[in-house]
Scaffold this motif. Structure first.
Motif, PDB file in Angstrom:
ATOM      1  N   PRO A 114       0.823  -1.220   0.000  1.00 29.91           N
ATOM      2  CA  PRO A 114       0.000   0.000   0.000  1.00 29.91           C
ATOM      3  C   PRO A 114       0.851   1.261   0.000  1.00 29.91           C
ATOM      4  CG  PRO A 114       0.047  -0.959   2.183  1.00 29.91           C
ATOM      5  CD  PRO A 114       0.804  -1.893   1.297  1.00 29.91           C
ATOM      6  N   SER A 115       0.279   2.274  -0.590  1.00 24.39           N
ATOM      7  CA  SER A 115       0.859   3.618  -0.565  1.00 24.39           C
ATOM      8  C   SER A 115      -0.222   4.562  -0.046  1.00 24.39           C
ATOM      9  CB  SER A 115       1.316   4.034  -1.965  1.00 24.39           C
ATOM     10  OG  SER A 115       1.778   5.368  -1.952  1.00 24.39           O
ATOM     11  N   TYR A 116       0.184   5.520   0.751  1.00 25.02           N
ATOM     12  CA  TYR A 116      -0.787   6.435   1.375  1.00 25.02           C
ATOM     13  C   TYR A 116      -0.612   7.866   0.873  1.00 25.02           C
ATOM     14  CZ  TYR A 116      -0.961   2.385   4.403  1.00 25.02           C
ATOM     15  OH  TYR A 116      -1.073   1.100   4.878  1.00 25.02           O
ATOM     16  N   GLU A 117       0.050   8.002  -0.266  1.00 25.32           N
ATOM     17  CA  GLU A 117       0.234   9.318  -0.868  1.00 25.32           C
ATOM     18  C   GLU A 117      -0.588   9.405  -2.153  1.00 25.32           C
ATOM     19  OE1 GLU A 117       4.340   9.878  -1.544  1.00 25.32           O
ATOM     20  OE2 GLU A 117       4.916   9.852   0.580  1.00 25.32           O
ATOM     21  N   GLY A 118      -1.213  10.511  -2.353  1.00 24.78           N
ATOM     22  CA  GLY A 118      -1.993  10.713  -3.564  1.00 24.78           C
ATOM     23  C   GLY A 118      -3.473  10.451  -3.352  1.00 24.78           C
ATOM     24  N   GLU A 119      -4.159  10.204  -4.484  1.00 32.29           N
ATOM     25  CA  GLU A 119      -5.625  10.031  -4.477  1.00 32.29           C
ATOM     26  C   GLU A 119      -6.003   8.648  -3.955  1.00 32.29           C
ATOM     27  OE1 GLU A 119      -9.386  10.282  -7.632  1.00 32.29           O
ATOM     28  OE2 GLU A 119      -7.319  10.657  -8.303  1.00 32.29           O
ATOM     29  N   GLU A 120      -7.037   8.583  -3.168  1.00 36.92           N
ATOM     30  CA  GLU A 120      -7.491   7.322  -2.581  1.00 36.92           C
ATOM     31  C   GLU A 120      -8.054   6.414  -3.675  1.00 36.92           C
ATOM     32  OE1 GLU A 120     -10.864   5.661   0.587  1.00 36.92           O
ATOM     33  OE2 GLU A 120     -10.311   7.807   0.522  1.00 36.92           O
ATOM     34  N   ALA A 121      -7.703   5.109  -3.584  1.00 34.86           N
ATOM     35  CA  ALA A 121      -8.192   4.135  -4.553  1.00 34.86           C
ATOM     36  C   ALA A 121      -9.654   3.794  -4.252  1.00 34.86           C
ATOM     37  CB  ALA A 121      -7.333   2.880  -4.504  1.00 34.86           C
ATOM     38  N   LYS A 122     -10.458   3.753  -5.314  1.00 32.60           N
ATOM     39  CA  LYS A 122     -11.886   3.448  -5.183  1.00 32.60           C
ATOM     40  C   LYS A 122     -12.234   2.212  -5.964  1.00 32.60           C
ATOM     41  CE  LYS A 122     -13.117   8.339  -4.593  1.00 32.60           C
ATOM     42  NZ  LYS A 122     -13.927   9.468  -5.116  1.00 32.60           N
ATOM     43  N   ASP A 123     -13.443   1.759  -5.769  1.00 31.96           N
ATOM     44  CA  ASP A 123     -13.930   0.544  -6.414  1.00 31.96           C
ATOM     45  C   ASP A 123     -13.847   0.687  -7.929  1.00 31.96           C
ATOM     46  OD1 ASP A 123     -15.015  -1.917  -6.806  1.00 31.96           O
ATOM     47  OD2 ASP A 123     -17.093  -1.234  -6.618  1.00 31.96           O
ATOM     48  N   GLY A 124     -13.211  -0.291  -8.597  1.00 32.42           N
ATOM     49  CA  GLY A 124     -13.096  -0.303 -10.048  1.00 32.42           C
ATOM     50  C   GLY A 124     -11.836   0.360 -10.586  1.00 32.42           C
ATOM     51  N   ASP A 125     -10.952   0.876  -9.726  1.00 26.44           N
ATOM     52  CA  ASP A 125      -9.735   1.531 -10.203  1.00 26.44           C
ATOM     53  C   ASP A 125      -8.703   0.487 -10.636  1.00 26.44           C
ATOM     54  OD1 ASP A 125     -10.742   4.023  -9.757  1.00 26.44           O
ATOM     55  OD2 ASP A 125      -9.822   4.254  -7.773  1.00 26.44           O
ATOM     56  N   TYR A 126      -7.811   0.938 -11.538  1.00 24.92           N
ATOM     57  CA  TYR A 126      -6.694   0.123 -11.987  1.00 24.92           C
ATOM     58  C   TYR A 126      -5.477   0.427 -11.106  1.00 24.92           C
ATOM     59  CZ  TYR A 126      -8.938  -1.552 -16.258  1.00 24.92           C
ATOM     60  OH  TYR A 126      -9.775  -2.180 -17.155  1.00 24.92           O
ATOM     61  N   LEU A 127      -4.817  -0.615 -10.683  1.00 26.67           N
ATOM     62  CA  LEU A 127      -3.609  -0.468  -9.883  1.00 26.67           C
ATOM     63  C   LEU A 127      -2.408  -0.981 -10.668  1.00 26.67           C
ATOM     64  CD1 LEU A 127      -4.929  -1.683  -6.404  1.00 26.67           C
ATOM     65  CD2 LEU A 127      -4.773   0.660  -7.251  1.00 26.67           C
TER      66      LEU A 127
END
Length: 320
Positions: A114-127
């Motif tokens: 996990p990374s805690y910098e930037g925009e929060e990941a939401k349902d359906g996002d690409y990682l």
């Protein structure tokens, strides 16, 4: 309740339990609240299956839902992995999802870094996806350069053996055989020589024993002499000898420089001249005494006075 109703209720419960168990075995729990789903793209899933789990710091937080080819024509041939996580875990879009295999015998799983910098990941996002190098892959990657070098070494060895075989023609083989025969003859001669030496030693063993005995006696005598020299205060003797030599050198230097009686005798020319003249005069005196003894010695029984000395005149002088 009628028997038919009881049978229907039991059948429904069995179906529900079957569906729940099937999903549970696939890592899904239909009785939990809704989960968030994320997508990851890979070129190679490395043995990942739909029954694989998702871990964060060693804790299981989800599972793989689906693995399929990417429907995007621009990314044809790539794999698209869909996995779900519990709603309570929060991270950002910069997080990395890595495929890893804990050991060669088990299947692959997903680990979320996990990374805690930037925009929060939401349902359906690409990682972003990565594939961790496995044990066998790492060993293979390290063995590939060794394999290449080993192949080169084997090729060089093969060429060397071919050249060696070309050198070992019939003439060379014959020469090598002759060399070994000569070595064998030399060994036989050496053995004969050793046997002769042994016989000589055996025949003269008594003389050798006597020689060793004499040598031992000489060594003992030398040891006694050495002990005597050590006990006789050799250092004091050497010191006195050095003083004596110094005195003698000083005396010789004085004689050479004309100091003292001996120096004057050795270096005074006048003394030599006087001694020479005295020797000549003594020689003339002795010659005169021999020729004219009456001049020096007179003997008379009756007390007659001696007549005065008249030198004899030689006939040759009278004739003249």
């Amino acid at each position: 309740m009628s028997r038919e109703l009881k049978t229907g209720i039991i059948a429904i419960l069995i179906i529900i339990i079957f569906i729940w168990g099937f999903n549970f075995l696939n890592g899904q729990n239909i009785f939990q609240p809704s989960k968030r789903q994320f997508l990851v793209e890979y070129n190679n899933v490395g043995g990942l299956t739909e029954a694989s789990s998702v871990f964060v710091n060693g804790l299981k937080v989800g599972g793989v839902d689906n693995i399929d080819f990417n429907p995007d024509p621009a990314k044809k041939g790539q794999m698209l992995v869909k996995f779900s996580l519990e709603n309570g875990f929060i991270f950002t879009k910069k997080s990395i999802v890595k495929i890893y295999s804990p050991n060669p015998l088990s299947g692959s799983n997903l680990v979320l870094i996990p990374s805690y910098e930037g925009e929060e990941a939401k349902d359906g996002d690409y990682l972003q996806g990565e594939v961790e190098e496995g044990l066998f892959s790492a060993i293979g990657a390290r063995l590939d350069p060794i394999q290449i070098k080993l192949e080169r070494v084997l090729e060089s060895a093969d060429l060397s053996f071919k050249k060696f075989n070309n050198l070992l023609d019939k003439k060379t083989t014959t020469s090598i055989q002759n060399s070994f025969e000569e070595i064998e003859f030399a060994i036989i001669d050496l053995r004969t020589t050793i046997a002769s030496v042994n016989s000589i030693v055996d025949s003269n063993s008594s003389n050798l024993k006597e020689t060793l005995k004499n040598t031992n006696q000489i060594t003992q005598n030398l040891s006694k002499v050495t002990d005597t020299l050590v006990n006789s205060n050799l250092g004091e003797i050497m010191r006195k000898a050095e003083l004596t030599l110094t005195s003698v050198n000083s005396l010789l230097d004085g004689i050479q420089n004309g100091k003292g009686t001996a120096g004057k005798l050795m270096n005074d020319d006048a003394l030599y001249t006087n001694l020479t003249e005295m020797s000549q005069e003594l020689e003339e005196l002795l010659r005169d005494m021999k020729l004219n003894p009456k001049r020096f010695v007179h003997f008379s029984l009756f007390g007659k006075k001696p007549s005065p000395y008249k030198p004899e005149v030689k006939k040759e002088e009278i004739k003249q």
